[in-house]
Write an enzyme that holds these catalytic residues in place. Structure first.
Site, PDB file in Angstrom:
ATOM      1  N   GLU A 265    -123.052 -43.952  39.744  1.00  0.00           N
ATOM      2  CA  GLU A 265    -123.822 -43.654  40.957  1.00  0.00           C
ATOM      3  C   GLU A 265    -125.148 -44.412  41.000  1.00  0.00           C
ATOM      4  O   GLU A 265    -125.542 -44.920  42.058  1.00  0.00           O
ATOM      5  CB  GLU A 265    -124.071 -42.149  41.060  1.00  0.00           C
ATOM      6  CG  GLU A 265    -122.879 -41.329  41.501  1.00  0.00           C
ATOM      7  CD  GLU A 265    -121.880 -41.082  40.381  1.00  0.00           C
ATOM      8  OE1 GLU A 265    -120.767 -40.602  40.692  1.00  0.00           O
ATOM      9  OE2 GLU A 265    -122.218 -41.369  39.206  1.00  0.00           O
TER      10      GLU A 265
ATOM     11  N   HIS B 205    -121.082 -28.212  39.985  1.00  0.00           N
ATOM     12  CA  HIS B 205    -120.481 -28.870  41.147  1.00  0.00           C
ATOM     13  C   HIS B 205    -120.606 -28.035  42.411  1.00  0.00           C
ATOM     14  O   HIS B 205    -119.889 -28.291  43.387  1.00  0.00           O
ATOM     15  CB  HIS B 205    -118.992 -29.152  40.886  1.00  0.00           C
ATOM     16  CG  HIS B 205    -118.749 -30.183  39.842  1.00  0.00           C
ATOM     17  ND1 HIS B 205    -117.489 -30.521  39.411  1.00  0.00           N
ATOM     18  CD2 HIS B 205    -119.611 -30.962  39.137  1.00  0.00           C
ATOM     19  CE1 HIS B 205    -117.565 -31.461  38.481  1.00  0.00           C
ATOM     20  NE2 HIS B 205    -118.859 -31.740  38.296  1.00  0.00           N
TER      21      HIS B 205
END
Length: 340
Positions: free
Chosen positions: A71, A140
């Site tokens: 990322e 998450h």
């Protein structure tokens, strides 16, 4: 374009939120040669959640960029590309993973225009799923709405239905500023009827403008994203009991549509805010401050009630997870509390 729209007898189209996002990206990539999609598994795999299905086959690898699991790398690359006039759509498999790249989002994309005295622009969209899904545990399941809404230089959008998804995403791509676009995995499969005008290639929703989903006179419910669904269910249940709720879908979290919120309060005199994120320093807390700092405060007949996610890391166990986030019955209880 992929044939993803199903005509109904009413003349309206019906599509899922996943398909709405897909079609909006396809139209913008086709419209502007500077727009490209980049992220993990967005190309040959057709997207981790199939949001980019068909785009690689249609536009090729020069417009749909598959990346390694890095990322920080592909986000930094994309911010640099935006400085040179390209318009990246950066997909994060989840915004939880965007924490690996948050320096590029906040310290680069959000601040470059100001720090360069207007010499640099970063027209870029950071999009992906936000908030809880189902049994994906604490790392998450976070809602980043309040996190990014605090940052000067960022626009923060959070769609609910297909109209929101198409109109807001297309507006985000065309905006000269960096935009954080917070989607919800659970909403991807939700199908909505879509008027023909929403499918137009130039259909845009104004950034900074909320939508009144349901008019009412007794209490205002202010919410966004998946919580719009539960707020509408709660409003329908309360309507059967003779309680009239006005439901506001914020759509844009930064800049907030203060006028729509305050004008509704002057009519209903009571407010409930609903979000799945944590309460402290949340969107509801900001709305409370906006009310307190305006003359709408004098129109309140009761304190504002906030409905938020539980102040804990999200449990993995399904039964505990269910108790951690607002549902329609929590909103019903909050509305009845504010009406006492």
């Amino acid at each position: 374009m992929l044939r993803i729209v199903h005509k109904l007898r009413s003349g309206f189209a019906k599509m899922t939120v996943r398909e709405a996002i897909n079609s909006a990206m396809a139209q913008e990539i086709e419209r502007d040669p500077n727009v490209f999609l980049i992220g993990e598994e967005v190309g040959q795999y057709q997207g981790a959640y199939k949001v980019s299905k068909g785009l690689y086959d249609r536009f090729g690898k020069s417009r749909i960029w598959d990346t390694p699991i890095t990322e920080a790398g592909f986000t930094g690359l994309s911010v640099g590309a935006s400085m040179y006039g390209l318009k990246p759509i950066v997909e994060f498999m989840t915004f939880n993973f965007a924490m690996q790249a948050i320096d590029h989002i906040i310290n680069s994309a959000a601040k470059l225009h100001y720090m360069s005295a207007g010499g640099l622009k970063t027209s870029i969209v950071f999009r992906g799923i936000n908030g809880a899904a189902a049994s994906v545990a604490a790392q998450h399941s976070q809602c980043f709405a309040a996190w990014y809404s605090q940052v000067p230089g960022l626009i923060v959008l959070s769609p609910y239905d297909c109209e929101d998804a198409r109109g807001l995403l297309k507006a985000a791509v065309r905006d000269p500023n960096p935009v954080v676009f917070l989607e919800n995995e659970i909403m991807y499969n939700e199908a909505f009827e879509v008027p023909d005008n929403v499918m137009d290639k130039d259909y845009l929703i104004p950034i900074g403008k909320a939508k009144i989903m349901k008019e009412g006179k007794d209490v205002t419910i202010v919410t966004f994203s998946k919580m719009v669904k539960f707020s509408m269910l709660a409003a329908a249940e309360l309507e059967r009991e003779g309680i009239s709720c006005e439901v506001i879908n914020l759509r844009t979290l930064k800049p907030l549509d203060r006028n729509t919120i305050l004008e509704s309060i002057k009519k209903t005199h009571r407010v409930v805010t609903v979000e799945e994120g944590w309460g402290q320093c949340g969107i509801g807390a900001e709305i409370c401050s906006i009310i307190n700092e305006s003359n709408a405060f004098f129109h309140l007949d009761a304190p504002v009630v906030r409905v938020t996610g539980a102040d804990i890391p999200t449990p993995y166990a399904f039964n505990l997870e269910e108790l951690s986030f607002p549902k329609a019955h929590n909103i019903v209880e909050a509305v009845k509390l504010v009406l006492k």
